[in-house]
Each structure stands twice: as structure tokens, then as C-alpha cells.
Design a protein around this motif. Sequence first.
Motif, short mmCIF file in Angstrom:
data_model
loop_
_atom_site.label_atom_id
_atom_site.label_comp_id
_atom_site.label_asym_id
_atom_site.label_seq_id
_atom_site.Cartn_x
_atom_site.Cartn_y
_atom_site.Cartn_z
N PRO A 43 12.06 -9.79 20.30
CA PRO A 43 11.82 -10.16 18.90
C PRO A 43 10.50 -9.63 18.35
O PRO A 43 10.33 -9.47 17.15
N ASN A 44 9.54 -9.31 19.25
CA ASN A 44 8.28 -8.68 18.84
C ASN A 44 7.69 -7.99 20.07
O ASN A 44 8.16 -8.18 21.19
N ALA A 45 6.68 -7.19 19.86
CA ALA A 45 6.13 -6.37 20.95
C ALA A 45 5.58 -7.23 22.09
O ALA A 45 5.82 -6.94 23.27
N VAL A 46 4.85 -8.29 21.78
CA VAL A 46 4.25 -9.12 22.83
C VAL A 46 5.33 -9.76 23.70
O VAL A 46 5.27 -9.71 24.93
N SER A 47 6.34 -10.34 23.07
CA SER A 47 7.44 -10.95 23.83
C SER A 47 8.18 -9.92 24.65
O SER A 47 8.54 -10.16 25.80
N ILE A 107 7.09 -7.06 25.87
CA ILE A 107 6.26 -6.61 27.00
C ILE A 107 6.26 -7.67 28.10
O ILE A 107 6.48 -7.36 29.27
N ARG A 108 6.02 -8.93 27.73
CA ARG A 108 6.02 -10.00 28.73
C ARG A 108 7.35 -10.10 29.46
O ARG A 108 7.40 -10.22 30.68
N GLN A 109 8.44 -10.04 28.72
CA GLN A 109 9.78 -10.13 29.32
C GLN A 109 10.05 -8.92 30.22
O GLN A 109 10.61 -9.06 31.31
N SER A 110 9.64 -7.75 29.80
CA SER A 110 9.88 -6.53 30.58
C SER A 110 9.09 -6.52 31.87
O SER A 110 9.56 -6.01 32.89
N LEU A 111 7.89 -7.05 31.85
CA LEU A 111 7.04 -7.05 33.03
C LEU A 111 7.33 -8.20 34.00
O LEU A 111 6.99 -8.12 35.17
N ASN A 112 7.99 -9.24 33.51
CA ASN A 112 8.30 -10.40 34.33
C ASN A 112 9.20 -9.99 35.50
O ASN A 112 10.30 -9.52 35.32
N GLY A 113 8.69 -10.13 36.71
CA GLY A 113 9.47 -9.81 37.90
C GLY A 113 9.48 -8.34 38.27
O GLY A 113 10.15 -7.95 39.22
N SER A 114 8.76 -7.51 37.53
CA SER A 114 8.73 -6.09 37.87
C SER A 114 7.61 -5.81 38.86
O SER A 114 6.77 -6.66 39.14
N SER A 115 7.58 -4.62 39.39
CA SER A 115 6.53 -4.25 40.33
C SER A 115 5.32 -3.62 39.62
O SER A 115 4.41 -3.13 40.26
N VAL A 116 5.32 -3.66 38.30
CA VAL A 116 4.21 -3.12 37.52
C VAL A 116 3.05 -4.12 37.58
O VAL A 116 3.25 -5.33 37.53
N PHE A 117 1.84 -3.60 37.73
CA PHE A 117 0.68 -4.47 37.76
C PHE A 117 -0.41 -3.92 36.86
O PHE A 117 -0.45 -2.74 36.56
N GLU A 118 -1.28 -4.82 36.42
CA GLU A 118 -2.39 -4.43 35.55
C GLU A 118 -3.52 -3.82 36.37
O GLU A 118 -3.78 -4.24 37.49
N ILE A 119 -4.17 -2.85 35.77
CA ILE A 119 -5.38 -2.27 36.37
C ILE A 119 -6.51 -2.57 35.40
O ILE A 119 -6.54 -2.05 34.28
N PRO A 120 -7.46 -3.41 35.81
CA PRO A 120 -8.59 -3.67 34.91
C PRO A 120 -9.45 -2.43 34.75
O PRO A 120 -9.56 -1.61 35.66
N VAL A 121 -10.05 -2.27 33.58
CA VAL A 121 -10.93 -1.14 33.33
C VAL A 121 -12.31 -1.51 33.88
O VAL A 121 -13.04 -2.28 33.28
N SER A 122 -12.62 -0.95 35.02
CA SER A 122 -13.91 -1.19 35.66
C SER A 122 -14.95 -0.24 35.07
O SER A 122 -14.62 0.72 34.37
#
Length: 84
Positions: free
Chosen positions: A12-16, A18-33
Motif C-alpha cells: 500500500p506504500n513504500a515503507v510497508s 519494504i518491510r513486508q519484502s524484507l520480512n523473512g528474507s536473507s537480506v540484512f542491513e549494513i550500517p554506514v560506518s
Amino acid sequence: MLEEKGRLALGPNAVSWIRQSLNGSSVFEIPVSIEIAMASRQIFLPHQDPADRFIAASSRILGLTLVTSDRALLDCPNLKTLQA
């Protein structure tokens, strides 16, 4: 940004979406160090797009292969890439 400009529809919107697409996937965040931030200025790209620079620097610092169809990133020296 593409959704905001009407060039892409994510329901229904970009935030939802993205959250739904990433839920349960093997994608992980990389913090900008600080290391990635500094490396982003040492990447040779023909433009100054900060997103591309952070993506390339993250890939290089973490020793990852970047999968992309972006010609500028594919042609970036010392960056391990795989054409999508």
C-alpha cells in the motif's frame, strides 16, 4: 523517491512494501560506518551520487560482490561486481 514521483507503485506504500519484502528474507542491513563513509570518497565514479558511492564503498569494505546493472558501478575499478 520513485514512488513519490509516481514512477513506481508499491502497495500500500513504500515503507510497508519494504518491510513486508524484507520480512523473512536473507537480506540484512549494513550500517554506514566511518570507514565506509571515508571509502565512499575514494571510489572512482563518473558522478557524485552519494547512494552509489555508499553502495560501492560498502561492497568494497565488506568484501562483497555487488550485483547491479548500473554501468558506472560495473566499470568501477577495484570493485567486485556481477552484472544483473
